[in-house]
Design a protein around this motif. Structure first.
Motif, PDB file in Angstrom:
ATOM      1  N   ARG A   1       0.806  -1.236   0.000  1.00 50.42           N
ATOM      2  CA  ARG A   1       0.000   0.000   0.000  1.00 50.42           C
ATOM      3  C   ARG A   1       0.837   1.285   0.000  1.00 50.42           C
ATOM      4  O   ARG A   1       0.487   2.237  -0.704  1.00 50.42           O
ATOM      5  CB  ARG A   1      -0.958   0.012   1.191  1.00 50.42           C
ATOM      6  N   PRO A   2       1.925   1.355   0.756  1.00 49.64           N
ATOM      7  CA  PRO A   2       2.671   2.625   0.770  1.00 49.64           C
ATOM      8  C   PRO A   2       3.318   2.972  -0.581  1.00 49.64           C
ATOM      9  O   PRO A   2       3.686   4.132  -0.804  1.00 49.64           O
ATOM     10  CB  PRO A   2       3.744   2.391   1.843  1.00 49.64           C
ATOM     11  N   HIS A   3       3.457   1.989  -1.475  1.00 50.65           N
ATOM     12  CA  HIS A   3       4.244   2.191  -2.690  1.00 50.65           C
ATOM     13  C   HIS A   3       3.457   2.013  -3.987  1.00 50.65           C
ATOM     14  O   HIS A   3       3.943   2.397  -5.048  1.00 50.65           O
ATOM     15  CB  HIS A   3       5.421   1.208  -2.712  1.00 50.65           C
ATOM     16  N   ILE A   4       2.263   1.430  -3.917  1.00 50.69           N
ATOM     17  CA  ILE A   4       1.611   0.960  -5.137  1.00 50.69           C
ATOM     18  C   ILE A   4       1.240   2.089  -6.092  1.00 50.69           C
ATOM     19  O   ILE A   4       1.321   1.926  -7.316  1.00 50.69           O
ATOM     20  CB  ILE A   4       0.380   0.081  -4.791  1.00 50.69           C
ATOM     21  N   ALA A   5       0.832   3.244  -5.588  1.00 48.84           N
ATOM     22  CA  ALA A   5       0.489   4.347  -6.492  1.00 48.84           C
ATOM     23  C   ALA A   5       1.703   4.762  -7.317  1.00 48.84           C
ATOM     24  O   ALA A   5       1.594   5.020  -8.526  1.00 48.84           O
ATOM     25  CB  ALA A   5      -0.059   5.535  -5.700  1.00 48.84           C
ATOM     26  N   ASP A   6       2.873   4.797  -6.685  1.00 52.24           N
ATOM     27  CA  ASP A   6       4.107   5.154  -7.389  1.00 52.24           C
ATOM     28  C   ASP A   6       4.481   4.070  -8.396  1.00 52.24           C
ATOM     29  O   ASP A   6       4.864   4.382  -9.532  1.00 52.24           O
ATOM     30  CB  ASP A   6       5.233   5.356  -6.379  1.00 52.24           C
ATOM     31  N   TRP A   7       4.395   2.795  -7.988  1.00 57.56           N
ATOM     32  CA  TRP A   7       4.712   1.713  -8.926  1.00 57.56           C
ATOM     33  C   TRP A   7       3.799   1.763 -10.143  1.00 57.56           C
ATOM     34  O   TRP A   7       4.248   1.624 -11.280  1.00 57.56           O
ATOM     35  CB  TRP A   7       4.576   0.353  -8.237  1.00 57.56           C
ATOM     36  N   PHE A   8       2.509   1.968  -9.905  1.00 59.82           N
ATOM     37  CA  PHE A   8       1.542   2.012 -11.001  1.00 59.82           C
ATOM     38  C   PHE A   8       1.848   3.202 -11.906  1.00 59.82           C
ATOM     39  O   PHE A   8       1.842   3.089 -13.135  1.00 59.82           O
ATOM     40  CB  PHE A   8       0.126   2.104 -10.436  1.00 59.82           C
ATOM     41  N   ASP A   9       2.114   4.339 -11.314  1.00 60.95           N
ATOM     42  CA  ASP A   9       2.373   5.547 -12.087  1.00 60.95           C
ATOM     43  C   ASP A   9       3.608   5.377 -12.960  1.00 60.95           C
ATOM     44  O   ASP A   9       3.626   5.809 -14.126  1.00 60.95           O
ATOM     45  CB  ASP A   9       2.553   6.734 -11.138  1.00 60.95           C
ATOM     46  N   ARG A  10       4.644   4.736 -12.431  1.00 60.82           N
ATOM     47  CA  ARG A  10       5.903   4.569 -13.173  1.00 60.82           C
ATOM     48  C   ARG A  10       5.899   3.339 -14.078  1.00 60.82           C
ATOM     49  O   ARG A  10       6.839   3.138 -14.853  1.00 60.82           O
ATOM     50  CB  ARG A  10       7.078   4.474 -12.199  1.00 60.82           C
ATOM     51  N   GLY A  11       4.856   2.502 -13.988  1.00 61.45           N
ATOM     52  CA  GLY A  11       4.852   1.257 -14.747  1.00 61.45           C
ATOM     53  C   GLY A  11       5.948   0.322 -14.288  1.00 61.45           C
ATOM     54  O   GLY A  11       6.644  -0.304 -15.087  1.00 61.45           O
ATOM     55  N   HIS A  12       6.070   0.187 -12.973  1.00 56.77           N
ATOM     56  CA  HIS A  12       7.184  -0.559 -12.376  1.00 56.77           C
ATOM     57  C   HIS A  12       6.671  -1.763 -11.597  1.00 56.77           C
ATOM     58  O   HIS A  12       5.768  -1.628 -10.765  1.00 56.77           O
ATOM     59  CB  HIS A  12       7.975   0.356 -11.427  1.00 56.77           C
TER      60      HIS A  12
END
Length: 399
Positions: free
Chosen positions: A47-58
């Motif tokens: 949860r703390p990281h998923i928005a960033d991963w999704f945004d970066r396609g990572h």
């Protein structure tokens, strides 16, 4: 005006109120412990990281060993370092993982149900000993190559071909929408042969195998999908999965993956609903929380009803799987219903969040986008509808 019955920040109380049918009480203490352990992992690591991963396609490949330690890779398989848990426990884990993100649950499905499941069921003893312990620990990553550029819903029309050359096999062809291949060490490749469809274990560093990541994507961005091209890929006889002949081989793995989706889609739907409920209890308009308005309550009630129905369906299928009575038609019903309703819930939840609903800090729009992929892979709505139609009528409407 009455007070809100629950604190919007008390998630456990919100969940208790939403469990209208008391489904939680149908689970054993051990099943709840598995669920809670995976839920805590998702809260801490995803949860703390998923928005960033999704945004970066990572896709965070570093999660693989942690998921191995969590015991969710090849979760229902026995021996060879595999966890050997029940189907219901795996379902609950899939639900919690997809509440984090569909891409994370998809990794677990491709690794455990498709790649490991194929090796465990159809592989030689040597293949099992070589690969399953490492895959279960997340020390190696596996992939599963069935779908082709011109053979998606109709795998019987696959063109990838493996021919014998002495004691070796030589593979020619292409696969598309193959999860994890660019980060994997081994791929289970299904190909036509003079003996029908056979499966092969192909290391990803093999000469003649070209792997291309498919991007950019608007869905499943925290995941990896690829295209594979085989140009004279030579493999020894030991690469053949000896137990798999015909489409029964890949279909058995697909049914395992589809079962996980029945539960996983509920996770995306539940997370979307909870985001909407939390927002509705906190957001005030016209002098009161929007949760106090009739139209908002209707949306929340409709979502809660479908979540409860979907959970009962998933639990019933899980109990049937553990009892050995689960059928392909039952899986098709579960996949078709739960994914279809999950998409509707994610979209409706987004409307409750208003303008803020388009921000990635709020999960419903991400879940809605991801579920479009979940709706498509492991059998589209149309395919599962025709599976059920054939079951009901005895008539094959695929052609």
């Amino acid at each position: 005006m009455t007070e809100a019955r629950t604190n919007p920040d008390d998630l456990e109380a919100l969940r208790a109120a939403s469990d209208i049918l008391g489904i939680d009480a149908l689970l054993s203490a051990e099943e709840r412990a598995v669920r809670d352990r995976v839920r805590a992992f998702v809260d801490d690591e995803i949860r703390p990281h998923i928005a960033d991963w999704f945004d970066r396609g990572h896709f965070p490949v570093e999660l693989a060993p942690a998921l191995g330690r969590l015991g969710v890779l090849g979760m229902t398989l026995d021996g060879y370092g595999c966890p050997g848990r029940s189907a219901v426990e795996y379902g609950l884990a899939a639900l919690e993982l997809e509440a984090g993100d569909s891409g994370i649950r998809t990794f677990v499905s491709v690794q455990g149900s498709l790649a490991m499941g194929s090796i465990h069921r159809w592989g030689s003893e040597e293949q099992k000993q070589e690969w399953l312990p490492r895959l279960a620990a997340g020390e190696a990553i596996g992939s599963f190559a069935l779908t082709e550029p011109t053979a998606g819903s109709d795998p019987s029309s696959m063109k990838t071909y493996a021919r014998r050359d002495g004691s070796d096999w030589v593979i020619e062809g292409a696969k598309r929408w193959i999860g994890l291949a660019s980060i994997a060490q081994i791929v289970v490749v299904w190909a036509q042969t003079d003996e029908g469809v056979r499966g092969f274990l192909v290391p990803t560093d093999t000469a003649g195998l070209d792997i291309t990541v498919l991007e950019p994507k608007g869905s499943m961005r925290a995941s990896v999908q690829t295209e594979l091209r085989f140009d004279g890929v030579r493999q020894p006889a030991s690469a053949l999965l000896p137990g798999a002949r015909g489409l029964r081989g890949p279909f058995s793995a697909l049914n395992e993956a589809r079962y996980g989706i029945v539960w996983g889609a509920l996770g995306a739907a539940r997370d979307s609903y909870e985001a909407a409920l939390h927002h509705a209890l906190r957001r005030e308009q016209f002098g009161r929380p929007i949760a106090g308005f009739q139209l908002t309550q209707r949306k929340l009630v409709d979502m809660a009803i479908e979540l409860q129905k979907g959970a009962l369906l998933a639990l019933h299928l899980g109990r049937a799987k553990d009892a050995g009575t689960l059928t392909p038609a039952m899986i098709s019903l579960g996949k078709l219903n739960n994914v279809r309703e999950a998409i509707a819930i994610a979209r409706e939840a987004r409307t409750i969040l208003g303008g803020d609903g388009v921000l990635l800090e709020n999960s419903p729009i991400r879940h809605a986008a991801n579920l479009e992929s979940v709706r498509t892979y492991e059998g589209t709505d149309e395919v599962h509808t025709l599976v059920l139609g054939q079951h009901l009528t005895g008539l094959d409407a695929f052609r």
